[in-house]
Design a protein around this motif. Structure first.
Motif, PDB file in Angstrom:
ATOM      1  N   CYS A 147      86.450  48.720  57.605  1.00 17.52           N
ATOM      2  CA  CYS A 147      87.720  48.712  58.341  1.00 17.52           C
ATOM      3  C   CYS A 147      88.026  47.311  58.852  1.00 17.52           C
ATOM      4  O   CYS A 147      89.183  46.863  58.825  1.00 17.52           O
ATOM      5  N   ARG A 148      87.008  46.632  59.321  1.00 17.24           N
ATOM      6  CA  ARG A 148      87.182  45.264  59.801  1.00 17.24           C
ATOM      7  C   ARG A 148      87.651  44.350  58.673  1.00 17.24           C
ATOM      8  O   ARG A 148      88.560  43.541  58.847  1.00 17.24           O
ATOM      9  N   LEU A 149      87.064  44.504  57.497  1.00 12.64           N
ATOM     10  CA  LEU A 149      87.445  43.690  56.348  1.00 12.64           C
ATOM     11  C   LEU A 149      88.877  43.978  55.916  1.00 12.64           C
ATOM     12  O   LEU A 149      89.657  43.056  55.632  1.00 12.64           O
ATOM     13  N   ARG A 150      89.240  45.245  55.904  1.00 12.46           N
ATOM     14  CA  ARG A 150      90.577  45.628  55.452  1.00 12.46           C
ATOM     15  C   ARG A 150      91.647  45.412  56.516  1.00 12.46           C
ATOM     16  O   ARG A 150      92.842  45.526  56.226  1.00 12.46           O
ATOM     17  N   SER A 151      91.244  45.130  57.744  1.00 10.80           N
ATOM     18  CA  SER A 151      92.220  44.891  58.808  1.00 10.80           C
ATOM     19  C   SER A 151      93.000  43.597  58.597  1.00 10.80           C
ATOM     20  O   SER A 151      93.971  43.334  59.308  1.00 10.80           O
ATOM     21  N   GLN A 152      92.582  42.802  57.617  1.00  9.34           N
ATOM     22  CA  GLN A 152      93.338  41.601  57.291  1.00  9.34           C
ATOM     23  C   GLN A 152      94.640  41.942  56.564  1.00  9.34           C
ATOM     24  O   GLN A 152      95.569  41.136  56.570  1.00  9.34           O
ATOM     25  N   GLN A 153      94.697  43.125  55.927  1.00  5.53           N
ATOM     26  CA  GLN A 153      95.910  43.530  55.213  1.00  5.53           C
ATOM     27  C   GLN A 153      96.648  44.681  55.898  1.00  5.53           C
ATOM     28  O   GLN A 153      97.813  44.925  55.592  1.00  5.53           O
ATOM     29  N   GLN A 155      96.759  47.454  59.690  1.00  6.78           N
ATOM     30  CA  GLN A 155      96.297  47.707  61.048  1.00  6.78           C
ATOM     31  C   GLN A 155      95.508  49.008  61.082  1.00  6.78           C
ATOM     32  O   GLN A 155      95.912  50.017  60.515  1.00  6.78           O
ATOM     33  N   ASP A 170      89.112  44.363  67.539  1.00  8.82           N
ATOM     34  CA  ASP A 170      89.784  43.242  68.203  1.00  8.82           C
ATOM     35  C   ASP A 170      90.321  43.637  69.573  1.00  8.82           C
ATOM     36  O   ASP A 170      90.346  42.819  70.497  1.00  8.82           O
TER      37      ASP A 170
END
Length: 218
Positions: A147-153, A155, A170
């Motif tokens: 989830c942390r990795l995909r939070s770049q694309q 929310q 965050d």
């Protein structure tokens, strides 16, 4: 003379009926051909999407379970709409088959499928409600990291009590009871303290579950 006229009228009606029947057969054949064409297109599109999602599913599952494998299988590949869709998964060191997985491992497979579908058609945000509740520490950390990795694309909004999920987030929003039966939102609070409280609440919940299981056994 009247008989001749009636004969001519009957032949004319017969000719018209024959022509109408011919047109109806032609239109029927056109409709049957159109239905077959639409069915072929539907099947082709479904197969294309399924192959993409299946590839995504295997990739995401292997990321969450290194050394594992997973895929989607049609019960009736020749006629996909007349059968179901099966999920197959194998974890490292275990026999294959979804029925042989634990509840937490099945949750991981289900989450992998969700991510695989969303990779095909991404969403701007995701809401997870305690999806890591029944996972062990290793798998909970894998989900939180993904989830942390995909939070770049996109929310991610996650309801959780797991320490690792809170550590990787965050922002934190706390929900508590004030004693009057109403929930209160807390936006500004001690993050470290919140992580400690979350771990304590999770431990208390697990302890209560173990007590209930022992009572059911007795």
């Amino acid at each position: 003379m009247r008989a001749i006229e009636q004969y001519d009228e009957a032949m004319e009606r017969s000719g018209n009926l024959t022509e109408d029947a011919k047109k109806l057969r032609e239109r029927r054949n056109q409709l049957v051909g159109l239905a077959d064409q639409l069915e072929d297109e539907r099947c082709a599109r479904f197969t294309t999407v399924l192959n993409i999602v299946n590839e995504n599913f295997g990739r995401v599952f292997e990321h969450l379970q290194p050394g594992g494998a997973a895929e989607l299988r049609l019960e009736n590949p020749k006629k996909p709409f007349e059968g179901g869709l099966e999920m197959w998964a194998r974890l490292p060191g275990k026999k294959s088959g979804l029925g042989l997985l634990s509840g937490g491992e099945k949750s991981m497979a289900a989450l992998a499928l969700i991510f695989a579908i969303q990779d095909f058609e991404p969403s701007p945000f995701y809401y997870f409600d305690e999806v890591d509740q029944n996972l062990d520490t290793f798998n909970a950390e894998n989900i939180a990291s993904l989830c942390r990795l995909r939070s770049q694309q996109a929310q991610f909004i996650m309801v959780t009590l797991r320490k690792v999920s809170l550590q990787l987030a965050d922002h934190h929003i706390g929900i508590t009871h004030a004693g009057d039966g109403c929930s209160r939102r807390i936006a500004n609070f001690d993050r470290s303290r919140a992580i400690e409280l979350g771990a304590a609440a999770l431990a208390e919940m697990n302890a209560g579950r173990e007590v209930n299981e022992r009572q059911e056994v007795q």
